[in-house]
Design an enzyme around this catalytic site. Structure first.
Site, PDB file in Angstrom:
ATOM      1  N   LEU A 209       0.863  -1.229  -0.126  1.00 46.53           N
ATOM      2  CA  LEU A 209      -0.063  -0.031  -0.170  1.00 46.53           C
ATOM      3  C   LEU A 209       0.900   1.357   0.015  1.00 46.53           C
ATOM      4  CD1 LEU A 209      -2.707  -1.200   2.742  1.00 46.53           C
ATOM      5  CD2 LEU A 209      -3.106  -0.836   0.124  1.00 46.53           C
ATOM      6  N   GLY A 210       2.225   1.254   0.488  1.00 47.67           N
ATOM      7  CA  GLY A 210       3.065   2.149   0.485  1.00 47.67           C
ATOM      8  C   GLY A 210       3.811   2.353   1.619  1.00 47.67           C
TER       9      GLY A 210
ATOM     10  N   GLY B  46       5.856   4.616   4.793  1.00 42.80           N
ATOM     11  CA  GLY B  46       5.888   5.890   5.689  1.00 42.80           C
ATOM     12  C   GLY B  46       6.958   5.890   6.329  1.00 42.80           C
TER      13      GLY B  46
ATOM     14  N   GLY C 106       7.547   2.698   8.710  1.00 41.91           N
ATOM     15  CA  GLY C 106       7.571   1.333   8.075  1.00 41.91           C
ATOM     16  C   GLY C 106       6.705   1.420   6.818  1.00 41.91           C
ATOM     17  N   VAL C 107       6.522   0.148   6.436  1.00 41.84           N
ATOM     18  CA  VAL C 107       5.975  -0.201   5.227  1.00 41.84           C
ATOM     19  C   VAL C 107       4.351  -0.949   5.398  1.00 41.84           C
ATOM     20  CG1 VAL C 107       5.934  -1.734   2.998  1.00 41.84           C
ATOM     21  CG2 VAL C 107       8.008  -0.821   4.139  1.00 41.84           C
TER      22      VAL C 107
ATOM     23  N   LYS D 235       0.628  -3.226   8.855  1.00 38.48           N
ATOM     24  CA  LYS D 235       2.057  -1.873   8.767  1.00 38.48           C
ATOM     25  C   LYS D 235       3.168  -2.815   9.518  1.00 38.48           C
ATOM     26  CE  LYS D 235       3.092   2.361  10.794  1.00 38.48           C
ATOM     27  NZ  LYS D 235       2.658   3.742  11.701  1.00 38.48           N
TER      28      LYS D 235
ATOM     29  N   ASP E  97       1.333  14.277  15.816  1.00 37.17           N
ATOM     30  CA  ASP E  97       1.900  14.178  14.218  1.00 37.17           C
ATOM     31  C   ASP E  97       0.689  14.165  13.234  1.00 37.17           C
ATOM     32  OD1 ASP E  97       3.969  14.193  12.241  1.00 37.17           O
ATOM     33  OD2 ASP E  97       3.957  11.885  12.332  1.00 37.17           O
TER      34      ASP E  97
END
Length: 323
Positions: free
Chosen positions: A31-32, A34, A37-38, A54, A139
């Site tokens: 999905l992407g 960050g 993490g992934v 994640k 955040d």
């Protein structure tokens, strides 16, 4: 010892974290990536439910209580739900609800005032719930707001922290262009989440950040000065009401900044949030996956500009602030 966490409690596990994860879930498309993490799709092998997994490398994971915080906040409609977690000495895997709409950052599209008001309402409901549970997100940003089924959801509590009324936090942490002035004074509390949310609303309507510069220090100085410029090039069609709301959310003095309740009661939010607004969120998904190139060019962020401005303050913590 490796372990997996479900909401029935801690369950000892004799297999590796990834092995236990793969026994219960089938991992799918990525999905992407960050900051910490992934993420990839994972499918429950028994129910067939699609979720998101994640993976976080612990050395990159600055706050170790994300699982506990997400468990504490579980069930709120505007906060991404954590369904399970697996961990070993090196990595943590968080299994969460899947939001196919992606993040506002990956989406790239600007929102109308009606859509932005729905975003503001959902975001403030989430922030209000966090604060009532003694939690500051720390955040809030475009990349940490996801589009779910006809609502927006706050995600990524990796930097979140507990707070007590009357006490202040001092960690210099967050994503630079969303950080409130008092963070740089190392004396802040829950009001920083309102500031960050105000930056989100400003950015999603204009495609620009309200405070930025060419260096770390110039960006920090712009944030501390807190002078908001509603450039007519981007704001000529915006209502006076939304500008009033943004000024209240981005007040330099945290004591005079709007509270979540005041934002939710603001005329702009009340007037623009409706059944029509909620149903219009489906069009954001359409733009995300099927929007034409010309549409994306005419009503989207300059991703290179946004990417440059999205500076995680790990460098600030290390003191690596160039002149």
């Amino acid at each position: 010892m490796c372990f997996c966490v479900f909401f029935c409690g801690l369950v000892p596990c004799i297999h590796s974290a990834r092995g236990s994860l793969c026994e219960k879930y089938k991992l799918g498309e990525e999905l992407g990536h960050g900051a910490s993490g992934v993420a990839q799709v994972c499918i429950d092998r028994i129910t067939g439910e699609e979720l998101a997994c994640k993976k976080i490398t612990k050395i990159e994971h600055l706050h170790q209580d994300e699982v506990g915080i997400l468990k504490q906040l579980y069930g709120h409609p505007n906060i991404v739900k954590l369904e399970a977690a697996f961990s070993d000495e090196k990595e943590t895997y968080l299994v969460m609800e899947l939001c196919r709409g992606g993040s506002l950052f990956s989406n790239g599209s600007l929102l109308s005032e009606m859509e932005a008001a729905q975003l503001c309402k959902n975001l403030m409901e989430a922030v209000k719930f966090c604060h009532s549970n003694g939690i500051i997100h720390r955040d809030i940003s475009l990349k940490n707001i996801l589009l779910g089924d006809n609502c927006f959801k706050l995600a990524d509590f990796g930097l979140a922290a507990h707070f007590q009324p009357g006490e202040y936090l001092s960690d210099l942490i967050g994503t630079l262009c969303y950080m409130a002035p008092e963070v740089f004074k190392r004396r802040y509390s829950k009001e920083i989440d309102i500031w960050s949310s105000g930056v989100v609303i400003f950015a999603i309507l204009s495609g620009n950040f309200p405070f930025h510069g060419n260096t770390f220090k110039s960006t920090i100085h712009a944030i501390e000065a807190a002078r908001i410029d509603f450039d007519p090039e981007y704001w000529s069609n915006a209502s006076p009401s939304v500008k009033d709301l943004i000024r209240g959310m981005l007040h330099q003095d945290p004591r005079k900044r709007l509270t979540p309740e005041q934002v939710l009661d603001h005329d702009w939010v009340v007037h623009h949030t409706s059944d029509e607004a909620r149903s219009s969120l489906a069009t954001i998904n359409t733009r995300r996956y099927f929007g034409s190139k010309s549409e994306k060019n005419s009503s989207s962020f300059s991703l290179s500009q946004v990417a440059r401005d999205l500076i995680v303050c790990a460098k600030l913590i290390l003191g690596l602030i160039p002149n």
